[in-house]
Motif scaffolding. Structure first.
Motif, PDB file in Angstrom:
ATOM      1  N   LYS D   3       0.833  -1.203   0.000  1.00  0.00           N
ATOM      2  CA  LYS D   3       0.000   0.000   0.000  1.00  0.00           C
ATOM      3  C   LYS D   3       0.873   1.260   0.000  1.00  0.00           C
ATOM      4  N   VAL D   4       0.244   2.372  -0.364  1.00  0.00           N
ATOM      5  CA  VAL D   4       0.912   3.672  -0.282  1.00  0.00           C
ATOM      6  C   VAL D   4       0.110   4.557   0.652  1.00  0.00           C
ATOM      7  N   VAL D  31      -4.355   2.836  -1.456  1.00  0.00           N
ATOM      8  CA  VAL D  31      -3.813   4.079  -0.925  1.00  0.00           C
ATOM      9  C   VAL D  31      -4.597   4.504   0.310  1.00  0.00           C
ATOM     10  N   GLU D  32      -3.897   5.028   1.289  1.00  0.00           N
ATOM     11  CA  GLU D  32      -4.531   5.547   2.486  1.00  0.00           C
ATOM     12  C   GLU D  32      -4.117   7.013   2.616  1.00  0.00           C
ATOM     13  N   GLY D  56       2.006  -3.201   5.918  1.00  0.00           N
ATOM     14  CA  GLY D  56       1.812  -3.461   4.501  1.00  0.00           C
ATOM     15  C   GLY D  56       2.046  -2.291   3.573  1.00  0.00           C
ATOM     16  N   PHE D  57       2.606  -1.218   4.114  1.00  0.00           N
ATOM     17  CA  PHE D  57       2.908  -0.086   3.241  1.00  0.00           C
ATOM     18  C   PHE D  57       4.274  -0.270   2.589  1.00  0.00           C
ATOM     19  N   GLY D  58       4.380   0.188   1.356  1.00  0.00           N
ATOM     20  CA  GLY D  58       5.646   0.090   0.645  1.00  0.00           C
ATOM     21  C   GLY D  58       6.292   1.450   0.416  1.00  0.00           C
ATOM     22  N   VAL D  59       5.460   2.471   0.292  1.00  0.00           N
ATOM     23  CA  VAL D  59       5.949   3.823   0.028  1.00  0.00           C
ATOM     24  C   VAL D  59       5.090   4.800   0.819  1.00  0.00           C
ATOM     25  N   LEU D  60       5.735   5.840   1.362  1.00  0.00           N
ATOM     26  CA  LEU D  60       5.007   6.885   2.070  1.00  0.00           C
ATOM     27  C   LEU D  60       5.207   8.212   1.344  1.00  0.00           C
ATOM     28  N   ILE D  61       4.121   8.932   1.163  1.00  0.00           N
ATOM     29  CA  ILE D  61       4.176  10.259   0.533  1.00  0.00           C
ATOM     30  C   ILE D  61       3.778  11.281   1.586  1.00  0.00           C
ATOM     31  N   ALA D  62       4.558  12.365   1.686  1.00  0.00           N
ATOM     32  CA  ALA D  62       4.235  13.403   2.671  1.00  0.00           C
ATOM     33  C   ALA D  62       4.235  14.758   1.992  1.00  0.00           C
ATOM     34  N   ALA D  63       3.199  15.541   2.254  1.00  0.00           N
ATOM     35  CA  ALA D  63       3.062  16.871   1.656  1.00  0.00           C
ATOM     36  C   ALA D  63       2.990  17.920   2.755  1.00  0.00           C
ATOM     37  N   ALA D  64       3.762  18.990   2.600  1.00  0.00           N
ATOM     38  CA  ALA D  64       3.705  20.067   3.590  1.00  0.00           C
ATOM     39  C   ALA D  64       4.227  21.343   2.981  1.00  0.00           C
ATOM     40  N   GLY D  65       3.829  22.461   3.561  1.00  0.00           N
ATOM     41  CA  GLY D  65       4.248  23.769   3.086  1.00  0.00           C
ATOM     42  C   GLY D  65       5.138  24.469   4.086  1.00  0.00           C
ATOM     43  N   LYS D  66       5.585  25.665   3.742  1.00  0.00           N
ATOM     44  CA  LYS D  66       6.426  26.515   4.591  1.00  0.00           C
ATOM     45  C   LYS D  66       7.677  25.749   5.074  1.00  0.00           C
ATOM     46  N   THR D  78      11.229   5.598   9.597  1.00  0.00           N
ATOM     47  CA  THR D  78      11.087   4.396   8.777  1.00  0.00           C
ATOM     48  C   THR D  78      12.254   4.285   7.821  1.00  0.00           C
ATOM     49  N   THR D  79      12.505   3.089   7.320  1.00  0.00           N
ATOM     50  CA  THR D  79      13.455   2.935   6.225  1.00  0.00           C
ATOM     51  C   THR D  79      12.734   2.652   4.901  1.00  0.00           C
ATOM     52  N   LEU D  80      11.416   2.760   4.918  1.00  0.00           N
ATOM     53  CA  LEU D  80      10.690   2.753   3.644  1.00  0.00           C
ATOM     54  C   LEU D  80      11.030   4.020   2.867  1.00  0.00           C
ATOM     55  N   PRO D  81      10.960   3.968   1.540  1.00  0.00           N
ATOM     56  CA  PRO D  81      11.191   5.201   0.785  1.00  0.00           C
ATOM     57  C   PRO D  81      10.083   6.216   1.049  1.00  0.00           C
TER      58      PRO D  81
END
Lengths: 164, 164, 164, 164, 164, 164, 164, 164
Positions: D3-4, D31-32, D56-66, D78-81
């Motif tokens: 999952k992502v 995706v979560e 069960g996640f394979g990739v993590l995406i993080a969005a942030a500003g400033k 984590t050591t996941l990408p």
């Protein structure tokens, strides 16, 4: 063959600018290197540039740092193509020269190359002259092939060294 | 007369790029406008550009935004002069496109104009073609004179209005 | 195990890029280091990259400076994940390479790391390969623990020295 | 299939982040989407991220500003990408978020995409998962072909319109 | 008296950070200097910081370079005032660290001082503690007077030398 | 309880600055809002600031745009902690105000918050006053908990909506 | 009394420039507003500027955007003091115009004011003329006093409104 | 003749500032060089500056780095023209000092010269004093002619060397 002029605002810019002249000589393009300043000798710039076309010049290259107005001042006096080389100086890492050279107003273009990119300025002038000159165009193609071969050799050498 | 090609990475760049085509048409220079992307259709770029000289093109203009690689990708496939137009997008105010276009490595120049400077890109192409073309050179001189006269008229009008 | 390729535009980038190769070797990931240029050997890039997946590569790393197009040119030729390392050069402090690498258009992503961040590029490649590889994942966890322990030791040493 | 997860610091970032989720769903990747803040709910970030691999996640995406710390805070746990999306906010045009996301210290990489580049973040996650997944890899290739065909169609349409 | 903690992400930052400790010691403020990393030892940061108030700390100072998250990570774990020192590293001249430290989201402030401004970070901590401490406040006033006198002496010396 | 003063260079800055006053009132901290200019009413600044400590103020907040000298001018007249809010104006996106506020010389610190970060300036003042004030410290902890809960609620709501 | 000339590169700059003329008229300084371009009408600039001293001008003000060369081109033709107003245009938020105006080479100064700072350009010209003119100096002092009084009134009004 | 004062925030700025004093002495303008700090000795600045006009000064020059407030603080205390020299320091390459000096609010202009542009600051002061002083104006014209002749000589020398 049309000549190329390389103008610089100060003779202290010569080490940065010299590769442009070297490239042109390598290609057999006649080149004239001049010290003229948009701000300190504006009349010399005007006199030289406004007569450049009739004096057999095809491309003008101008190099300047800081508030780099030389290329723009040259472009204002001729309809020949003008190539601008922004020169890095002691503050702001060349950004001031880049913006002062490239952000020209509508009607007066300057063909800007990278900061301290004199070699490319020379090459661009050759490319321009080569549009109608088969011999120059052939030399340019050969140089591209040589450049490609050199990288291929370096790649092979590096692989031999690193990827055992 | 040599033709000029205008390449853009996306047809959404057309409103920014159109003044380049308009200028070329005003000068009677044959122009071809194409949508090609350095990243999305690299083969189309390669095929078009590597055959451009033999297909009668003299100058190539490339417009792109953000990590604007199109002009560089074009320049990598030809020794014709390549003019790059950095296009402003929704972030960073065009600085990314400017640096991605102008800071080319030695050996592969791109003649960069101002951010969104399509009109000047067209004019620069005309100037390049005019080196060996008296008629074009004459039109460029006339346009400069017209531009000068227009400013003189505006100056007179403004003085009439403001300096009473 | 999938291989990782590290491409650089010039062999002069090797000192900056080498930590990426070192990390990969430390983790036992097979790595190939190549010199290829987006602008000077575009065919070599295309040939190598378009065949990379079938040749057993899982991740491609590309390093370049100035108008750093290499990572983008690589990404245009493959759907493998591409990691970009912006390389600082003599002007603009790496900002040009960063923006040229990271500001990619929709559809062609480049996974960009810090300016001159080759070690992290190597680590990121390992992390990607470790998603499905328990052994690699274990080594990564161990390295994090070691890194943590080293900082804890340095903290203790500093406190012993400074906070008496 | 792995999952992502897509994490954002504030639900106000949803319009910028949504294309990442859309891409993942288009490719059939589970995706979560979560709202978590590096600064306001650090424990939630830690709990979610440190258990992500075993969940069960394979990739993590993080969005942030400033001062966009979220991707880095995730990568620290984590050591996941981890893929970082710098989000443009009301000042500094996204430059702050870009530098805060990409300039990570050695040992803790973040795979950074363009400012507001959520679609590419999603695609990059798919590319990572596709290294070992033939079906996903096939879909990615198809999407590239579709993208190429769309540009070719637009090019043809534009020529039909402009180059008469 | 409340104590001040100085946290740095790497012991290589010590030369930059030391003036903060020196100032605090000069004023007789108890100080603890620690090496802790937002990314490499997040648990150590959390444990130390979340207990800082009950352990007698009044102000926390955090120094970090590049994507400088340490001050923000500290601020996320305490409601004590947190002072951030952006540290200049080898690229981007400190701008990345400054923006990563100062551009904090609403709710989690970091009191940011100048790039490499460790002395001022120490002084600011003293000023904060001096609000309710007459002795410290007196020392601060005396230091200002001394600083003023030193400049007046230097002015006199310079005039004696230059303005003869 | 010590009072907090909020100074702004122009009453046009009020919409940006008001959240600082709101936060302080929410925490029950007595606050005084004043219009004073480093350049236009330097005497008013000096008179107010140099008497601030004896008049019961504990923290001073100063907001200004462009060449934002107000916080520095305030800091020069007191040893109370001074918080600076850089205000975005019509050019340069707030970068000028940020650098003018944060890059203070050794000896005269300004605790700088984000561009237009008035809410955080107010919170930072509360945090400073809360070092010695259990009640305020308790309210701050409560606010953090509320903020955390709000994000948790938003996360749950978003998941309910998106992750069906 | 000496006259002041205000030159702008395009009549579209008039809305930005007008406050300079307004200030000068308010002080009773004779002012002439002209449209002249460094690049499009260089001869007009040269003719006007080189005769400016003998034609009774004391100060010249020049406003331009992008690669803003006008002030420098004016300064190259006279030893009268030249004030430069960088004008914000559609890209780069005025930074290009600022650097092109202020970063002049040794020997040819330009007195640069803020981006779009026409009112201050006018005031600076008045201040220069007021060195030897008691009446003007008196008006300037009066204006400062009025400005101070206005802020004091606004401060009082704001306190009445906010600090009840 | 009116005198010129040169103020610097720290005597460490003397090497950068000295060319301003040298220029003024070369022109026979009486000059006073002082060390005064906007932040460390604000009273000294106020006392000196507010009495400057009646003490026979015509122009004030102020040099400072980082959050360079000195020129603005001087301008706030006088209606004499104030020239600001932004001084490059160890971070941000002078951009902070430039913006802090030039981006002054309406009503209080500072005539800003280039980063580290002390020679031009001195020249600008001479130009201002020369408006009403024929002798100074003559010297300035002579210096321009000398400067022009020197460039012409360097141009001739370079051509002799390079263009054989």
């Amino acid at each position: 063959m049309k000549k190329v002029a390389i103008l610089m605002g100060s003779d202290s810019d010569l080490p940065v600018v010299r590769p442009a002249a070297d490239v042109l000589r390598d290609y057999g393009v006649p080149v004239e290197v001049r010290v003229m300043s948009a701000h300190r000798t504006p009349e010399a710039v005007r006199d030289f540039v406004s007569a450049a076309r009739e004096n057999g010049f095809g491309v003008l290259i101008a190099a300047a740092g800081k508030a780099a107005h030389l290329a723009g001042a040259v472009a204002a006096q001729t309809t020949l193509p003008v190539i601008g080389i922004p020169v890095k100086s002691s503050t702001l890492d060349g950004l001031d020269a880049l913006l002062s050279t490239v952000q020209m107003p509508s009607g007066i273009p300057v063909a800007t190359v990278a900061i301290d990119g004199a070699k490319n300025a020379g090459l661009l002038a050759v490319q321009i002259l080569a549009i109608q000159d088969e011999t120059l165009a052939g030399k340019l193609s050969q140089a591209r092939a040589d450049m490609r071969d050199e990288i291929v050799r370096k790649d092979a050498a590096l692989q031999a060294e690193l990827n055992k």
